[in-house]
Scaffold this motif. Structure first.
Motif, PDB file in Angstrom:
ATOM      1  N   HIS A  16       9.238  -0.942  29.514  1.00  0.00           N
ATOM      2  CA  HIS A  16      10.074  -2.054  29.945  1.00  0.00           C
ATOM      3  C   HIS A  16      11.235  -1.603  30.830  1.00  0.00           C
ATOM      4  CE1 HIS A  16       7.540  -4.417  27.388  1.00  0.00           C
ATOM      5  NE2 HIS A  16       8.113  -5.500  27.862  1.00  0.00           N
ATOM      6  N   VAL A  17      11.684  -0.390  30.663  1.00  0.00           N
ATOM      7  CA  VAL A  17      12.694   0.153  31.588  1.00  0.00           C
ATOM      8  C   VAL A  17      12.059   0.361  32.969  1.00  0.00           C
ATOM      9  CG1 VAL A  17      14.138   2.166  32.104  1.00  0.00           C
ATOM     10  CG2 VAL A  17      14.166   1.163  29.814  1.00  0.00           C
ATOM     11  N   VAL A  18      10.835   0.845  32.993  1.00  0.00           N
ATOM     12  CA  VAL A  18      10.125   1.008  34.273  1.00  0.00           C
ATOM     13  C   VAL A  18       9.924  -0.352  34.934  1.00  0.00           C
ATOM     14  CG1 VAL A  18       7.931   1.701  35.323  1.00  0.00           C
ATOM     15  CG2 VAL A  18       9.024   3.175  33.624  1.00  0.00           C
ATOM     16  N   ILE A  19       9.533  -1.347  34.154  1.00  0.00           N
ATOM     17  CA  ILE A  19       9.359  -2.697  34.712  1.00  0.00           C
ATOM     18  C   ILE A  19      10.691  -3.208  35.256  1.00  0.00           C
ATOM     19  CG2 ILE A  19       8.787  -5.102  34.178  1.00  0.00           C
ATOM     20  CD1 ILE A  19       6.789  -3.959  32.075  1.00  0.00           C
ATOM     21  N   PHE A  20      11.780  -2.964  34.531  1.00  0.00           N
ATOM     22  CA  PHE A  20      13.108  -3.330  35.031  1.00  0.00           C
ATOM     23  C   PHE A  20      13.347  -2.701  36.397  1.00  0.00           C
ATOM     24  CE2 PHE A  20      17.226  -1.196  35.582  1.00  0.00           C
ATOM     25  CZ  PHE A  20      17.988  -2.286  35.972  1.00  0.00           C
ATOM     26  N   ALA A  21      13.097  -1.411  36.513  1.00  0.00           N
ATOM     27  CA  ALA A  21      13.346  -0.724  37.781  1.00  0.00           C
ATOM     28  C   ALA A  21      12.504  -1.322  38.902  1.00  0.00           C
ATOM     29  CB  ALA A  21      13.063   0.771  37.631  1.00  0.00           C
ATOM     30  N   LEU A  22      11.238  -1.585  38.613  1.00  0.00           N
ATOM     31  CA  LEU A  22      10.364  -2.170  39.632  1.00  0.00           C
ATOM     32  C   LEU A  22      10.830  -3.562  40.045  1.00  0.00           C
ATOM     33  CD1 LEU A  22       6.910  -1.041  38.223  1.00  0.00           C
ATOM     34  CD2 LEU A  22       7.887  -0.371  40.440  1.00  0.00           C
ATOM     35  N   GLU A  23      11.211  -4.379  39.086  1.00  0.00           N
ATOM     36  CA  GLU A  23      11.577  -5.770  39.386  1.00  0.00           C
ATOM     37  C   GLU A  23      12.990  -5.901  39.935  1.00  0.00           C
ATOM     38  OE1 GLU A  23       8.651  -8.088  36.249  1.00  0.00           O
ATOM     39  OE2 GLU A  23      10.727  -7.738  35.671  1.00  0.00           O
ATOM     40  N   SER A  24      13.931  -5.183  39.372  1.00  0.00           N
ATOM     41  CA  SER A  24      15.332  -5.393  39.740  1.00  0.00           C
ATOM     42  C   SER A  24      15.830  -4.455  40.830  1.00  0.00           C
ATOM     43  CB  SER A  24      16.226  -5.242  38.510  1.00  0.00           C
ATOM     44  OG  SER A  24      15.959  -6.270  37.590  1.00  0.00           O
ATOM     45  N   LEU A  25      15.255  -3.274  40.907  1.00  0.00           N
ATOM     46  CA  LEU A  25      15.779  -2.287  41.855  1.00  0.00           C
ATOM     47  C   LEU A  25      14.837  -2.009  43.028  1.00  0.00           C
ATOM     48  CD1 LEU A  25      17.113   0.279  39.204  1.00  0.00           C
ATOM     49  CD2 LEU A  25      18.328  -1.648  40.263  1.00  0.00           C
ATOM     50  N   MET A  26      13.544  -2.191  42.822  1.00  0.00           N
ATOM     51  CA  MET A  26      12.565  -1.771  43.829  1.00  0.00           C
ATOM     52  C   MET A  26      11.652  -2.909  44.290  1.00  0.00           C
ATOM     53  SD  MET A  26      11.471   1.726  41.781  1.00  0.00           S
ATOM     54  CE  MET A  26      10.037   1.984  42.811  1.00  0.00           C
ATOM     55  N   TRP A  27      11.997  -4.139  44.017  1.00  0.00           N
ATOM     56  CA  TRP A  27      11.093  -5.270  44.190  1.00  0.00           C
ATOM     57  C   TRP A  27      10.461  -5.356  45.578  1.00  0.00           C
ATOM     58  CZ3 TRP A  27       8.220  -8.019  41.279  1.00  0.00           C
ATOM     59  CH2 TRP A  27       7.698  -9.240  41.699  1.00  0.00           C
ATOM     60  N   THR A  28      11.208  -5.083  46.617  1.00  0.00           N
ATOM     61  CA  THR A  28      10.660  -5.204  47.970  1.00  0.00           C
ATOM     62  C   THR A  28      10.055  -3.898  48.480  1.00  0.00           C
ATOM     63  OG1 THR A  28      12.832  -4.786  48.939  1.00  0.00           O
ATOM     64  CG2 THR A  28      12.209  -7.106  48.600  1.00  0.00           C
ATOM     65  N   SER A  29      10.066  -2.853  47.680  1.00  0.00           N
ATOM     66  CA  SER A  29       9.486  -1.573  48.110  1.00  0.00           C
ATOM     67  C   SER A  29       7.967  -1.679  48.172  1.00  0.00           C
ATOM     68  CB  SER A  29       9.888  -0.450  47.151  1.00  0.00           C
ATOM     69  OG  SER A  29       9.184  -0.574  45.924  1.00  0.00           O
ATOM     70  N   GLN A  47      12.858 -12.297  45.359  1.00  0.00           N
ATOM     71  CA  GLN A  47      13.669 -11.157  44.942  1.00  0.00           C
ATOM     72  C   GLN A  47      14.712 -11.531  43.892  1.00  0.00           C
ATOM     73  OE1 GLN A  47      15.375  -8.970  48.186  1.00  0.00           O
ATOM     74  NE2 GLN A  47      15.777  -7.191  46.913  1.00  0.00           N
ATOM     75  N   GLN A  48      15.373 -12.643  44.044  1.00  0.00           N
ATOM     76  CA  GLN A  48      16.403 -13.036  43.068  1.00  0.00           C
ATOM     77  C   GLN A  48      15.776 -13.327  41.702  1.00  0.00           C
ATOM     78  OE1 GLN A  48      18.768 -16.439  44.175  1.00  0.00           O
ATOM     79  NE2 GLN A  48      20.368 -15.910  42.711  1.00  0.00           N
ATOM     80  N   LEU A  49      14.631 -13.973  41.679  1.00  0.00           N
ATOM     81  CA  LEU A  49      13.944 -14.241  40.411  1.00  0.00           C
ATOM     82  C   LEU A  49      13.510 -12.934  39.746  1.00  0.00           C
ATOM     83  CD1 LEU A  49      11.693 -17.235  41.513  1.00  0.00           C
ATOM     84  CD2 LEU A  49      13.732 -17.341  40.072  1.00  0.00           C
ATOM     85  N   ALA A  50      12.952 -12.029  40.525  1.00  0.00           N
ATOM     86  CA  ALA A  50      12.503 -10.746  39.983  1.00  0.00           C
ATOM     87  C   ALA A  50      13.684  -9.929  39.468  1.00  0.00           C
ATOM     88  CB  ALA A  50      11.742  -9.966  41.045  1.00  0.00           C
ATOM     89  N   PHE A  51      14.798  -9.975  40.191  1.00  0.00           N
ATOM     90  CA  PHE A  51      16.007  -9.252  39.771  1.00  0.00           C
ATOM     91  C   PHE A  51      16.417  -9.703  38.369  1.00  0.00           C
ATOM     92  CE2 PHE A  51      20.658  -8.805  39.603  1.00  0.00           C
ATOM     93  CZ  PHE A  51      20.799  -7.459  39.907  1.00  0.00           C
ATOM     94  N   ASN A  52      16.466 -11.008  38.161  1.00  0.00           N
ATOM     95  CA  ASN A  52      16.841 -11.572  36.865  1.00  0.00           C
ATOM     96  C   ASN A  52      15.806 -11.225  35.795  1.00  0.00           C
ATOM     97  OD1 ASN A  52      18.515 -13.224  35.175  1.00  0.00           O
ATOM     98  ND2 ASN A  52      16.986 -14.826  35.331  1.00  0.00           N
ATOM     99  N   GLN A  53      14.540 -11.358  36.120  1.00  0.00           N
ATOM    100  CA  GLN A  53      13.475 -11.063  35.154  1.00  0.00           C
ATOM    101  C   GLN A  53      13.495  -9.596  34.741  1.00  0.00           C
ATOM    102  OE1 GLN A  53       9.629 -12.940  35.755  1.00  0.00           O
ATOM    103  NE2 GLN A  53       8.651 -10.979  35.405  1.00  0.00           N
ATOM    104  N   GLY A  54      13.792  -8.725  35.683  1.00  0.00           N
ATOM    105  CA  GLY A  54      13.880  -7.306  35.366  1.00  0.00           C
ATOM    106  C   GLY A  54      14.939  -7.021  34.318  1.00  0.00           C
ATOM    107  N   PHE A  55      16.053  -7.729  34.411  1.00  0.00           N
ATOM    108  CA  PHE A  55      17.104  -7.522  33.415  1.00  0.00           C
ATOM    109  C   PHE A  55      16.681  -8.009  32.035  1.00  0.00           C
ATOM    110  CE2 PHE A  55      19.776  -6.323  36.876  1.00  0.00           C
ATOM    111  CZ  PHE A  55      20.642  -5.408  36.299  1.00  0.00           C
ATOM    112  N   TYR A  56      15.863  -9.041  31.954  1.00  0.00           N
ATOM    113  CA  TYR A  56      15.313  -9.438  30.655  1.00  0.00           C
ATOM    114  C   TYR A  56      14.545  -8.264  30.049  1.00  0.00           C
ATOM    115  CZ  TYR A  56      16.292 -14.457  30.803  1.00  0.00           C
ATOM    116  OH  TYR A  56      16.910 -15.672  30.801  1.00  0.00           O
ATOM    117  N   ASN A  57      13.727  -7.611  30.865  1.00  0.00           N
ATOM    118  CA  ASN A  57      12.969  -6.462  30.371  1.00  0.00           C
ATOM    119  C   ASN A  57      13.887  -5.330  29.935  1.00  0.00           C
ATOM    120  OD1 ASN A  57      10.046  -7.086  30.645  1.00  0.00           O
ATOM    121  ND2 ASN A  57      10.676  -7.535  32.729  1.00  0.00           N
ATOM    122  N   LEU A  58      14.947  -5.081  30.690  1.00  0.00           N
ATOM    123  CA  LEU A  58      15.892  -4.037  30.314  1.00  0.00           C
ATOM    124  C   LEU A  58      16.564  -4.365  28.987  1.00  0.00           C
ATOM    125  CD1 LEU A  58      17.432  -1.423  30.954  1.00  0.00           C
ATOM    126  CD2 LEU A  58      19.082  -2.835  32.208  1.00  0.00           C
TER     127      LEU A  58
END
Length: 126
Positions: A16-29, A47-58
């Motif tokens: 879930h930390v990896v998913i956080f990184a992918l969604e919140s930090l690397m989404w457009t990579s 991107q904004q939705l993914a950023f928020n969702q990533g924090f749920y995972n974190l």
């Protein structure tokens, strides 16, 4: 069974930390877009939705890690409650994804099997 539960929970938290990184930090990579099957335009639009969702995972990973720490430190009831909340929420979220998006069932299993097994092992241990 308690150690099995803790190991599975730790692995689930790491995922879930990896998913956080992918969604919140690397989404457009390119890597995140390849993993999630999105185009650059789709990634930018969401991107904004993914950023928020990533924090749920974190946050789920943090609750789970706190549960592990409390179990290891001694207050088993506190740790167990946090593990049930964190890993149980991971498993429940994966179930929602599994049922609501048939094309994402593989992803749901990747993020949901370990926390589910952790919760079951914890229940048996207690």
């Amino acid at each position: 069974m308690l150690i099995v539960s803790l190991v599975l929970a730790a692995l689930a938290a790491l995922i879930h930390v990896v998913i956080f990184a992918l969604e919140s930090l690397m989404w457009t990579s390119a890597r995140a877009r390849r993993i999630f099957g999105t185009s650059l335009d789709e990634a930018r639009a969401t991107q904004q939705l993914a950023f928020n969702q990533g924090f749920y995972n974190l946050f789920l990973a943090i609750v789970t890690a706190a549960g592990i720490a409390f179990v290891l430190a001694g207050p088993l009831p506190v740790g167990a409650a946090l593990l049930f909340a964190g890993a149980g929420s991971m498993a429940a979220a994966a179930l929602v994804l599994f049922l609501s998006a048939p094309d994402k069932r593989g992803a749901a299993l990747k993020q949901g099997v370990l926390p589910l097994l952790s919760v079951l092992a914890l229940a048996i241990a207690l």
